[in-house]
Design an enzyme around this catalytic site. Structure first.
Site, short mmCIF file in Angstrom:
data_model
loop_
_atom_site.label_atom_id
_atom_site.label_comp_id
_atom_site.label_asym_id
_atom_site.label_seq_id
_atom_site.Cartn_x
_atom_site.Cartn_y
_atom_site.Cartn_z
N TYR A 245 -5.62 -20.51 0.79
CA TYR A 245 -4.36 -19.92 0.30
C TYR A 245 -4.46 -19.67 -1.20
CZ TYR A 245 0.60 -19.02 -0.26
OH TYR A 245 1.80 -18.41 -0.53
N PHE B 296 3.61 11.70 -6.68
CA PHE B 296 3.16 11.31 -5.35
C PHE B 296 4.34 10.59 -4.69
CE2 PHE B 296 1.39 8.65 -2.06
CZ PHE B 296 0.83 9.66 -1.28
N THR B 297 4.45 10.72 -3.37
CA THR B 297 5.65 10.26 -2.66
C THR B 297 6.01 8.80 -2.95
OG1 THR B 297 4.21 9.83 -0.78
CG2 THR B 297 5.37 11.94 -0.77
N ASP C 211 -3.50 6.42 -11.63
CA ASP C 211 -3.47 6.19 -10.18
C ASP C 211 -4.92 6.38 -9.73
OD1 ASP C 211 -3.48 6.45 -7.42
OD2 ASP C 211 -1.48 7.32 -7.36
N LYS D 53 -8.60 4.20 0.04
CA LYS D 53 -9.23 5.52 -0.16
C LYS D 53 -10.67 5.31 -0.63
CE LYS D 53 -4.68 6.77 -0.20
NZ LYS D 53 -3.57 5.84 -0.05
N ARG E 289 2.53 18.81 3.45
CA ARG E 289 2.75 18.46 2.06
C ARG E 289 3.55 19.61 1.45
NH1 ARG E 289 1.31 12.93 1.21
NH2 ARG E 289 3.24 13.09 2.35
N PHE F 73 9.45 12.24 5.45
CA PHE F 73 8.38 12.91 6.20
C PHE F 73 7.72 11.98 7.23
CE2 PHE F 73 4.93 10.84 3.88
CZ PHE F 73 5.56 10.50 2.69
O1 PLI Z 1 -0.78 4.16 1.02
P1 PLI Z 1 -0.89 3.15 -0.09
O2 PLI Z 1 0.34 2.36 -0.27
O3 PLI Z 1 -2.11 2.32 -0.03
O4 PLI Z 1 -1.10 4.02 -1.45
C1 PLI Z 1 -0.12 4.86 -1.96
C2 PLI Z 1 -0.76 6.02 -2.68
C3 PLI Z 1 -0.74 6.04 -4.04
N1 PLI Z 1 -1.30 7.08 -4.72
C4 PLI Z 1 -1.90 8.12 -4.11
C5 PLI Z 1 -2.49 9.22 -4.92
C6 PLI Z 1 -1.95 8.15 -2.73
O5 PLI Z 1 -2.55 9.18 -2.14
C7 PLI Z 1 -1.36 7.07 -1.97
C8 PLI Z 1 -1.34 7.08 -0.57
N2 PLI Z 1 -1.72 8.14 0.09
C9 PLI Z 1 -1.69 8.37 1.39
C10 PLI Z 1 -1.20 7.40 2.40
C11 PLI Z 1 -2.20 9.64 1.84
O6 PLI Z 1 -2.26 9.89 3.06
O7 PLI Z 1 -2.57 10.45 0.96
#
Ligand code: PLI
Length: 466
Positions: free
Chosen positions: A74, A126-127, A216, A259, A383, A449
């Site tokens: 933990y 970004f969303t 980011d 990513k 998008r 969305f």
């Molecule tokens: O999906 P998260 O919470 O791990 O990350 C959010 C996020 C932050 N910044 C950017 C540039 C993104 O592209 C992003 C998440 N993107 C998704 C889920 C996508 O499908 O592009």
């Protein structure tokens, strides 16, 4: 036009996961059941899944091996220490706060650095980033260059911050600006990169005014490789060197490790700033978990530590960008309108140009994503106006870009899959004038969305409006 060519994969396949193309009748039925929203389709009903590259990557044998060494303590886990060292070595940030994914890091950052009423300036929204800025009482201001809004512009760095727009905001009242958020590359603009020269200028301007800069970093390695390819003074620099240079220019980064880093879950906030570190560490225990695991299992921390070191190896990132370019060139050869230059993680189809008989009220990008699934079982993502959501007065935000994103998970699909996608979307394009628009019939409050439902609007009705 020259024939597209693809670098051979720098890996071979050790494990496979079967996929199946549902029949045309099944696809029609599944799409209707999902309310014409590709987020609401079941994965089992999807043939080639290009919804996102987020958490959908194939881990390497080294990452799978590392899972077994996870320390599930933990507190004070050895796996945390390995991740911390990897982030320090690769990104150059001293301080690390792990989170369950990128939006967890955005949450901790927004709560730590935004006072209600303050502005966050950024190169296109970004969303999830904007949602957390607004939940913390902040106001988002877009300072991206104008070319970013033009799908036909072929400028090499359409993700750049417009220094004049940023300077005007800082001149008006720099104390009102909580920080400048630089996405590199810019997801919503088509994965377009920021140049190192631009990031240096943003950093210098902000340091002069005492304003902090946040990167980011979700796909920062892709941005680094586009800098390598497009910025002449960096043509001999490795991805690793460029990434480190980018991180030295900012105060902190938020990271969705799902990513660049090839893992299926995870994220972090990393910073050079001890004050932010301590504030975010403390919030972490409220929202994510203890500050040495932040919502991740020990085994996830291990896989991420390995992924962070893999992601900056030039042969991996060069292949990734070549694969995106290959799909883009194949679609282009089919006559499909695509955003150029091709970005890092996806090919973006210009839905306004694909469906010129529809108006923005007919939700062209949402509709096109639905019709692509119906045509060939390929799942893509809207998008456009649906993703942009509503403003404070409840009006639809109307972005100039209406895009459908065909996103490539890392190390998952082969050239044959990409050829199938390009030829099927090419065939759909040749009968595009008969494709209807959509209207919203159910709309959730936050990030609509993901969960909204739609119904088709017959072409004749759309045409009389458009
Ligand atoms: O999906 P998260 O919470 O791990 O990350 C959010 C996020 C932050 N910044 C950017 C540039 C993104 O592209 C992003 C998440 N993107 C998704 C889920 C996508 O499908 O592009």
């Amino acid at each position: 036009m020259k024939t597209p060519s693809l670098l051979p994969e720098p890996y071979k396949i050790k494990m496979i996961e079967p996929i199946r193309l549902p029949s045309a009748a099944e696809r029609r039925e599944r799409l209707s059941e999902a309310g014409y929203n590709t987020f609401l389709l079941r994965s089992a009903d999807v043939y080639i899944d290009l919804l996102t590259d987020s958490g959908t990557n194939a881990m390497s044998d080294a990452q799978w091996g590392a899972l077994m060494t996870g320390d599930e303590a933990y507190a004070g886990s050895r796996s945390f220490e390995r991740l911390e060292k990897a982030v320090q070595d690769v990104y150059g940030f001293e301080f690390l706060v792990p989170t369950h994914q990128g939006r967890g890091a955005e949450h901790l950052l927004s709560k730590s650095w935004i006072k209600p009423g303050q502005i966050v300036a950024g190169n296109m929204y970004f969303t999830t980033t904007r949602a957390h800025i607004e939940l913390a009482g902040g106001i988002f201001r877009d300072v991206i260059v104008d070319e970013a809004h033009d799908p036909r512009s072929e400028a090499p760095f359409k993700g750049n911050v417009d220094l004049k727009k940023l300077k005007a905001l800082l001149d008006a009242d720099s104390k009102k600006v909580a920080y400048v958020a630089v996405g590199a590359p810019v997801n919503m603009a088509g994965g377009q990169p920021v140049s190192l020269e631009n990031l240096r200028a943003v950093s210098a301007l902000c340091r002069e005014r005492g304003v902090r800069v946040v990167l980011d970093a979700a796909r920062a390695v892709e941005n680094a490789w586009m800098i390598h390819e497009r910025e002449p003074q960096c043509k001999d620099w490795s991805a690793a060197r460029i990434l480190k240079e980018m991180c030295a220019l900012v105060d902190a980064c938020t990271m969705s490790a799902k990513k660049d880093a090839y893992v299926n879950i995870g994220g972090f906030l990393a910073t050079h700033d001890r004050g932010l570190y301590e504030a975010a560490q403390n919030l972490c225990v409220l929202y994510e978990g203890l500050h040495t695991y932040g919502g991740m299992a020990g085994r996830d921390l291990e896989a991420l530590a390995v992924g962070v070191r893999e992601m900056v190896q030039d042969e991996w990132i060069a292949h990734r960008l070549a694969q995106v370019r290959y799909l883009g060139e194949r679609l282009d050869a089919e006559g499909v309108p695509v955003v150029k230059p091709f970005g890092g993680h996806a090919v973006f189809v210009d839905a306004r140009a694909f469906l010129p008989h529809l108006s923005q009220d007919d939700l062209p990008a949402q509709a096109l994503a639905a019709w692509i699934y119906e045509a060939c079982g390929v799942r893509a993502m809207e998008r456009g106006v649906v993703s942009a959501g509503r403003d404070d007065e409840g009006r639809n935000r109307r972005p100039s870009l209406e895009l459908v994103r065909l996103t490539l998970p890392r190390r998952v699909y082969t050239q044959t899959h990409l050829d199938f996608v390009a030829s099927e979307i090419g065939a759909l394009h040749r009968r595009a004038s008969r494709l209807p628009g959509l209207k919203i019939v159910k709309e959730p409050k936050h990030l609509r969305f993901f969960q909204a439902r739609f119904e088709p609007v017959p072409v004749a009705a759309a045409a009389s409006r458009g």
